[in-house]
Design a protein around this motif. Structure first.
Motif, PDB file in Angstrom:
ATOM      1  N   CYS A  55      69.438  79.711  17.526  1.00  0.00           N
ATOM      2  CA  CYS A  55      68.083  79.155  17.555  1.00  0.00           C
ATOM      3  C   CYS A  55      67.304  79.888  18.630  1.00  0.00           C
ATOM      4  CB  CYS A  55      68.101  77.654  17.825  1.00  0.00           C
ATOM      5  SG  CYS A  55      66.449  76.910  17.940  1.00  0.00           S
ATOM      6  N   LEU A 191      60.237  76.991  12.304  1.00  0.00           N
ATOM      7  CA  LEU A 191      59.741  75.643  12.544  1.00  0.00           C
ATOM      8  C   LEU A 191      58.545  75.725  13.487  1.00  0.00           C
ATOM      9  CD1 LEU A 191      63.277  74.183  13.260  1.00  0.00           C
ATOM     10  CD2 LEU A 191      62.034  73.955  11.105  1.00  0.00           C
ATOM     11  N   ILE A 223      62.024  78.514  16.355  1.00  0.00           N
ATOM     12  CA  ILE A 223      61.212  77.326  16.600  1.00  0.00           C
ATOM     13  C   ILE A 223      60.023  77.680  17.487  1.00  0.00           C
ATOM     14  CG2 ILE A 223      62.714  76.608  18.507  1.00  0.00           C
ATOM     15  CD1 ILE A 223      62.000  73.703  17.706  1.00  0.00           C
ATOM     16  N   THR A 225      57.006  76.157  19.710  1.00  0.00           N
ATOM     17  CA  THR A 225      56.735  74.883  20.351  1.00  0.00           C
ATOM     18  C   THR A 225      56.059  75.092  21.696  1.00  0.00           C
ATOM     19  OG1 THR A 225      57.741  72.798  21.068  1.00  0.00           O
ATOM     20  CG2 THR A 225      59.000  74.799  21.475  1.00  0.00           C
TER      21      THR A 225
END
Length: 362
Positions: A55, A191, A223, A225
């Motif tokens: 990740c 994401l 991801i 964010t």
């Protein structure tokens, strides 16, 4: 050295490889007075690699270029320069069947499921459409069976299949969006702020669901964010983005545990579960990508630069943002590896400033 830092050594074990990628948006030339057309540098020379099953997190403020980078990864934007590779294949220039194959392999989960789900389609229609587009599970019965399996994976049941997005709660809508992303058996999920639009009480449920899916389906996550707590919980490696560039990059334990760049330190200070001990909280707002500051792009807001200028006034200059080191204002910094090579920080004074330990929540 961390796999995330091997930016010049492609490997067959890498799911995603990004090499010096930029995306610039050219505006209209001024109608009067001449001059060149303005250029917004949304992404500017970004490199990273994500091994299979890992990740990689991309963190930064709104306007730093995170979502533009996400769209480059899935082929919704084409790079101005540089290269994005997914499973070893270059994304740029793909069309037709090749592009459809890429989009089956890498899927995007967006921030707001109310905007990403078609309000005119039921949950079943949304999921079945993805199978039909990619020619998977031919036959109505086979598609129904696949939809039922995926619904169970994301924690929804048959009662939700005939509902429209507005008939679902926020968490249920995001579960449906995740179901649509995984129904075609992708290898990679991008994401983009997957929980920021949800109630706090629901965020933990979705995060746990994503981690369970990553493990059970052997997925690779990218991801996007602004939540450092989410990064520490989910990610293996992280790139801290400011005005289209990575200012710090490396394994999560080093970047979040002892950040070396003043911007990362400030983000940690702003995180609700770290507190002000992590660094000085930022003031002001991120500059426009149409007018990226000279030298170090962070110098207009850098609290460490002001401290350094006060310590060495002979090497400082007066600017509209205060008295700052001449080097910060005039020279663009180069990436500086940390001792041991587990992270890099793009700061002239990364080795002169003490790394700030970031206290973790209990």
């Amino acid at each position: 050295m961390s796999a995330a830092l091997r930016i010049d050594q492609p490997s067959s074990d890498e799911a995603v490889s990004v090499s010096n990628v930029s995306r610039h948006f050219v505006g209209r030339r001024p109608l009067f007075g001449g001059g060149s057309a303005p250029v917004a540098r949304a992404v500017d020379g970004v490199s990273f690699r994500a091994p299979r099953g890992s990740c990689f997190a991309i963190v930064g403020e709104s306007g730093s270029g995170k979502s533009s980078l996400a769209r480059l990864l899935v082929g919704l934007l084409q790079p101005t320069s540089g290269e994005v590779r997914v499973d070893g294949a270059a994304v740029a220039g793909l069309d037709g069947a090749a592009l459809r194959g890429l989009r089956r392999k890498i899927q995007l989960v967006l921030q707001d499921p109310r905007a990403s789900l078609d309000p005119r389609m039921t949950v079943f229609d949304t999921l079945e459409e993805a199978l039909q587009v990619h020619g998977l599970h031919p036959g109505r019965d086979a598609r129904q069976a696949r939809v039922a399996d995926v619904m169970a994976l994301v924690g929804l049941n048959a009662a939700h299949l005939d509902r429209y997005p507005h008939e679902l709660s926020g968490g249920q809508r995001q579960r449906a969006a995740i179901a649509r992303a995984i129904i075609c058996e992708p290898e990679i999920l991008v994401l983009d702020e997957p929980v920021s639009a949800l109630d706090v009480s629901v965020q933990a449920q979705i995060i746990n669901l994503l981690m369970e899916l990553k493990q059970s389906l052997s997925l690779t996550f990218i991801i996007i964010t602004h939540d450092l707590g989410l990064v520490e919980h989910m990610a293996d490696s992280v790139g801290v983005m400011y005005l289209g560039r990575f200012v710090e990059q490396g394994v999560v334990e080093d970047v979040c545990g002892a950040p070396r760049h003043p911007y990362t330190q400030s983000l940690m200070a702003a995180s609700s579960h770290h507190g002000a001990e992590a660094g000085a909280v930022l003031e002001g707002s991120i500059p426009s990508p149409l007018a990226v500051p000279t030298g170090c792009s962070f110098h207009t807001r850098c609290p460490a630069a002001r401290v350094l200028a006060a310590r060495a006034p002979a090497a400082a200059v007066d600017t509209p943002h205060g008295r700052l080191p001449r080097r910060c204002v005039q020279d663009q910094p180069s990436p500086m590896p940390a001792p041991g090579g587990a992270s890099i920080a793009t700061c002239h004074f990364a080795d002169a400033l003490p790394a700030q330990p970031a206290p973790r929540s209990a």
